[in-house]
Design a protein around this motif. Structure first.
Motif, short mmCIF file in Angstrom:
data_model
loop_
_atom_site.label_atom_id
_atom_site.label_comp_id
_atom_site.label_asym_id
_atom_site.label_seq_id
_atom_site.Cartn_x
_atom_site.Cartn_y
_atom_site.Cartn_z
N HIS A 209 2.83 16.56 -7.10
CA HIS A 209 1.39 16.81 -7.19
C HIS A 209 1.05 17.70 -8.39
CE1 HIS A 209 2.69 20.28 -4.74
NE2 HIS A 209 1.68 20.90 -5.31
N LEU A 210 2.00 18.55 -8.82
CA LEU A 210 1.74 19.38 -10.00
C LEU A 210 1.73 18.52 -11.26
CD1 LEU A 210 3.76 22.68 -9.45
CD2 LEU A 210 1.39 22.18 -8.93
N ALA A 213 -1.48 16.65 -11.28
CA ALA A 213 -2.59 17.53 -11.67
C ALA A 213 -2.60 17.72 -13.18
CB ALA A 213 -2.47 18.87 -10.96
N ASP A 217 -5.44 16.45 -15.84
CA ASP A 217 -6.06 17.48 -16.68
C ASP A 217 -5.93 17.16 -18.16
OD1 ASP A 217 -6.94 18.96 -14.57
OD2 ASP A 217 -5.31 20.41 -14.61
N VAL A 228 4.68 22.24 -17.26
CA VAL A 228 4.91 22.18 -15.79
C VAL A 228 6.40 22.15 -15.47
CG1 VAL A 228 4.44 20.92 -13.67
CG2 VAL A 228 2.72 20.98 -15.47
N PRO A 231 8.67 25.39 -17.00
CA PRO A 231 8.49 26.64 -16.25
C PRO A 231 9.05 26.56 -14.83
CG PRO A 231 6.47 26.05 -17.37
CD PRO A 231 7.39 24.89 -17.53
N ASP B 88 -3.72 19.58 -1.62
CA ASP B 88 -2.83 20.75 -1.61
C ASP B 88 -3.05 21.62 -2.84
OD1 ASP B 88 -1.92 18.83 -3.25
OD2 ASP B 88 -0.04 18.48 -2.20
N ALA B 90 -2.70 21.93 -5.83
CA ALA B 90 -1.96 21.60 -7.06
C ALA B 90 -2.22 22.61 -8.17
CB ALA B 90 -2.30 20.18 -7.52
N LEU B 91 -2.25 23.88 -7.82
CA LEU B 91 -2.35 24.92 -8.86
C LEU B 91 -0.96 25.19 -9.40
CD1 LEU B 91 -4.83 27.42 -7.17
CD2 LEU B 91 -5.33 25.60 -8.78
N PHE B 92 -0.88 25.48 -10.69
CA PHE B 92 0.43 25.76 -11.30
C PHE B 92 0.85 27.18 -10.93
CE2 PHE B 92 -1.80 22.89 -14.41
CZ PHE B 92 -1.18 21.74 -13.94
N PRO B 93 1.95 27.33 -10.19
CA PRO B 93 2.30 28.65 -9.65
C PRO B 93 2.70 29.66 -10.72
CG PRO B 93 4.02 27.03 -9.14
CD PRO B 93 2.89 26.28 -9.76
N HIS B 94 3.15 29.17 -11.88
CA HIS B 94 3.60 30.09 -12.93
C HIS B 94 2.46 30.54 -13.84
CE1 HIS B 94 3.83 25.97 -14.37
NE2 HIS B 94 3.59 26.44 -15.57
N MET B 95 1.26 30.05 -13.57
CA MET B 95 0.11 30.43 -14.41
C MET B 95 -0.85 31.29 -13.60
SD MET B 95 -0.96 26.94 -16.36
CE MET B 95 0.26 25.82 -17.04
N PHE B 103 -6.33 25.34 -18.34
CA PHE B 103 -5.32 24.33 -18.72
C PHE B 103 -5.92 23.02 -19.26
CE2 PHE B 103 -2.25 20.94 -17.71
CZ PHE B 103 -1.18 21.38 -18.47
#
Lengths: 317, 361
Positions: A209-210, A213, A217, A228, A231, B88, B90-95, B103
């Motif tokens: 899902h990341l 996303a 984007d 993505v 990292p 869910d 879908a945010l980037f956890p490292h940002m 982004f």
């Protein structure tokens, strides 16, 4: 169940009182049962690891003539190693061998992981082929490549001569210029599957899902990888690099069998030098001092390894 | 900030998985610029497949997806310029929050100053000013979803896709965020295609709802149209609760009746143009039924069960022929007077009764 105000207050006091003590011995004492359980393993490790280490450190302060008693000589072994031009030449070889091998194996291993992760017909076969270098023993690998690089009847020279590209056999393992690059090539060939497996395991944990996303984007394939995937793989990359560096620093079999440190010590690295000092020259004292220096360097790597491994634990705490 | 949303059109869109399973079957749909349209349906109805195809993650077997007349099919997701909010987050956890929101702008090569300005505006819009440097893990579920909303709208996309964005939240937070979503959508004027299986959520948020079933649109209309005038048994029962009765219409005018079998008769007073001697099905919402006199149509029944639901009282009553009615009434303290076995008169007005269009098997 509702908790009354006094109970809550008591709970807070209890929490305060149970705060972790700062003293490491007090913390260890609290976990005495845990240490009891691992005591047998610790004792076994003490006899097979700690004792040899301690004896090596002990020997490093002695001169060890082949005939007669060991003679205390303080730090002389250390100073003679550090001040010798040969030590720095071998250190340079070791750095060259370790850094170039690690970087190349990492790049190729990561690329292989990215290929092996994609879905295509024959993926399982390709993954299997990629793993072949890793499953062949170091000794067999060394002899195969010695034959491939051999000047007179080696595969490389033979093929190039048959094709008319060269007129006389190539000198590879007997050349001070080409021996180390050839060893590095073999080492990379041997090591890249390990990195591929580590990175492949990491890639499979990148949440779909990341990536979706990022795509929606506006991220291109490269941008998805850069922003993505990489990292997300940071922890895997650090641990893989540290393990590969330590493996390369300790790599004995390939350089020793393929060149024995030659020609003219151009492929001697720390670990082969220690072996040569101890078991060829029988200079156990100076070999021990050399080992202690290597031990300190390795332990500093281990420190970073453990730090990387426990980074997640610290965040969760 | 006012964005002019684009017209989104699906033309004969079909989606087939593995060459065998038809998830969506020739669906056509027009979403007007600035409209909030919801695809509502149970699991497996094809609503998420449509959203994923519009986004570019699932290929279409046939048909077209047009944004202002421009066909998106064949383009990768990163070249469709659409916003999307995932269930869910879908945010980037490292940002950080600001980096997450910025982004899409970074991917569009905006300058740092412009990104900062746009991120500040987006944070203000979702009421998270001051959260710029936090990590997604330091936010609650509702805050994370608001960040996801800000990220998906910060680059002024012509169309916003939302895949059950409130599905992972608890009821109270979901209701709060429904208001937020509607506010942001109204403020931006962005054309929104929303997917949910929650009919209450769909009714609250949408300008129009397309009810989906087995890969087809069963009915499309405003929430009021769907609720008050459901076309089919499926829509009538999926969108809210209802009472359904099957039978043959007899008589005419004020004497028209629906014969439901076993001698059961339900008055159809005032309903014109009923097909004669054909099975039909009628629907009437539980809250449109009254207990006691005063209505044009009435039947005698006996209470079977009384349920107390706080502000509402639910009564189940059965006629002598076995037809069962579910009735919802505002709780005005009458619960004590209603008990199982009590005879009551159930009433309704003819305009509250809907004859379903779909022929009965």
């Amino acid at each position: 169940m509702a908790v009354s105000a006094p109970q809550q207050a008591t709970g807070q006091v209890a929490t305060r009182n149970r705060r972790e003590p700062k003293n490491v011995f007090q913390r260890a004492y609290r976990q005495w049962a845990d240490y009891t359980y691992i005591m047998p393993a610790l004792l076994a490790m003490f006899f097979v690891i700690a004792y040899p280490i301690a004896y090596t450190i002990y020997l490093s302060f002695y001169s060890t003539p082949t005939a007669g008693e060991n003679v205390w000589n303080g730090l002389t072994n250390y100073t003679s190693i550090i001040t010798a031009e040969r030590f720095w030449m071998i250190t340079q070889n070791t750095m060259y061998w370790t850094i170039v091998s690690t970087i190349l194996a990492f790049i190729i291993g990561t690329a292989a992981a990215l290929v092996a992760q994609r879905e295509f017909i024959g993926r399982g076969l390709v993954r299997g082929i990629f793993l072949i270098p890793w499953v062949i023993s170091h000794v067999a690998t060394a002899y195969i490549w010695v034959w491939i690089f051999h000047s007179d009847y080696g595969l490389v020279s033979g093929m190039l001569m048959d094709l008319g590209i060269i007129s006389s056999p190539l000198v590879i393992l007997d050349s001070t210029t080409w021996a180390m690059p050839a060893l590095i090539l073999v080492n990379v060939w041997k090591d890249f599957p390990f990195i591929m497996i580590m990175m492949l395991a990491g890639l499979q944990t990148v949440p779909e899902h990341l990536l979706r996303a990022a795509k929606i984007d506006g991220a291109s394939t490269w941008a998805q990888f850069r922003h993505v995937t990489l990292p997300h793989l940071k922890g895997v990359i650090i641990i893989t690099l540290l393990l590969t560096i330590v493996m390369n620093l300790n790599h004995f079999t390939l350089p020793w069998i393929m060149t024995g440190g030659g020609p003219a010590s151009s492929t001697h690295i720390w670990i082969t030098e220690v072996y040569a000092l101890a078991f060829r020259s029988l200079r156990f004292g100076i070999a021990s001092a050399f080992s202690v220096i290597l031990f300190i360097i390795m332990m500093s790597m281990a420190y970073f390894y453990v730090k990387a491994m426990t980074a997640g634990d610290d965040r969760r705490r | 900030m006012l964005i002019n949303g684009a017209r989104l059109q699906l033309q004969d869109l079909s989606i087939v998985y593995d060459g065998q399973i038809t998830a969506v079957d020739s669906v056509s749909l027009d979403v007007e610029p600035g409209e909030f349209l919801t695809l509502l349906g149970p699991s497996g109805s094809g609503k998420t497949s449509i959203l994923m195809t519009v986004a570019g993650f699932v290929p279409a077997a046939s048909g077209r997806v047009l944004v202002d007349g421009d066909d998106l099919l064949g383009r990768p997701p990163n070249e469709r310029n659409l916003g999307m909010v995932f269930q869910d987050y879908a945010l980037f956890p490292h940002m950080s929050v600001a980096e997450n929101i910025g982004f899409p702008l970074k991917m569009r090569n905006w300058s740092k100053a412009d990104i900062k300005q746009a991120v500040d505006g987006a944070l203000e819009m979702v009421r998270l000013t001051g959260y710029e440097n936090r990590r997604p893990t330091q936010l609650s579920g509702g805050e994370q979803q608001r960040v996801a909303l800000a990220r998906s709208t910060v680059f002024d996309p012509p169309v916003l896709l939302m895949d059950e964005p409130l599905g992972a939240l608890d009821r109270q937070l979901r209701e709060h965020l429904q208001t937020e979503l509607k506010r942001v959508q109204s403020r931006t004027g962005i054309t929104t295609l929303y997917v949910t299986h929650d009919q209450q959520e769909a009714m609250t948020l949408s300008d129009r709802i397309a009810v989906m079933r087995d890969g087809r649109i069963e009915q499309i209309g405003t929430p009021a149209e769907l609720y008050d005038r459901p076309a089919t048994r499926f829509v009538a029962s999926f969108v809210g609760e209802t009472n359904l009765f099957r039978g043959r219409p007899t008589g005419s005018g004020s004497g028209a009746m629906l014969e439901t079998g076993n001698g059961g008769q339900i008055p159809l007073d005032g309903i014109a143009d009923l097909p004669r001697d054909e099975m039909i099905e009628i629907s009437i919402r539980p809250e449109r039924l009254t207990i006691g006199g005063g209505a044009r149509c009435t039947v005698e029944a006996t209470i079977v069960e009384v349920g107390f639901a706080g502000e509402m009282i639910r009564v189940t009553a059965q006629t002598s022929s076995g037809d069962q009615f579910r009735i919802k009434q505002q709780n005005r303290g009458q619960a004590g007077q209603l008990s199982a076995g009590t005879s009551i008169q159930i009433g309704w007005n003819p305009e509250d009764l809907v004859v379903l269009e779909q022929p009965v098997d």
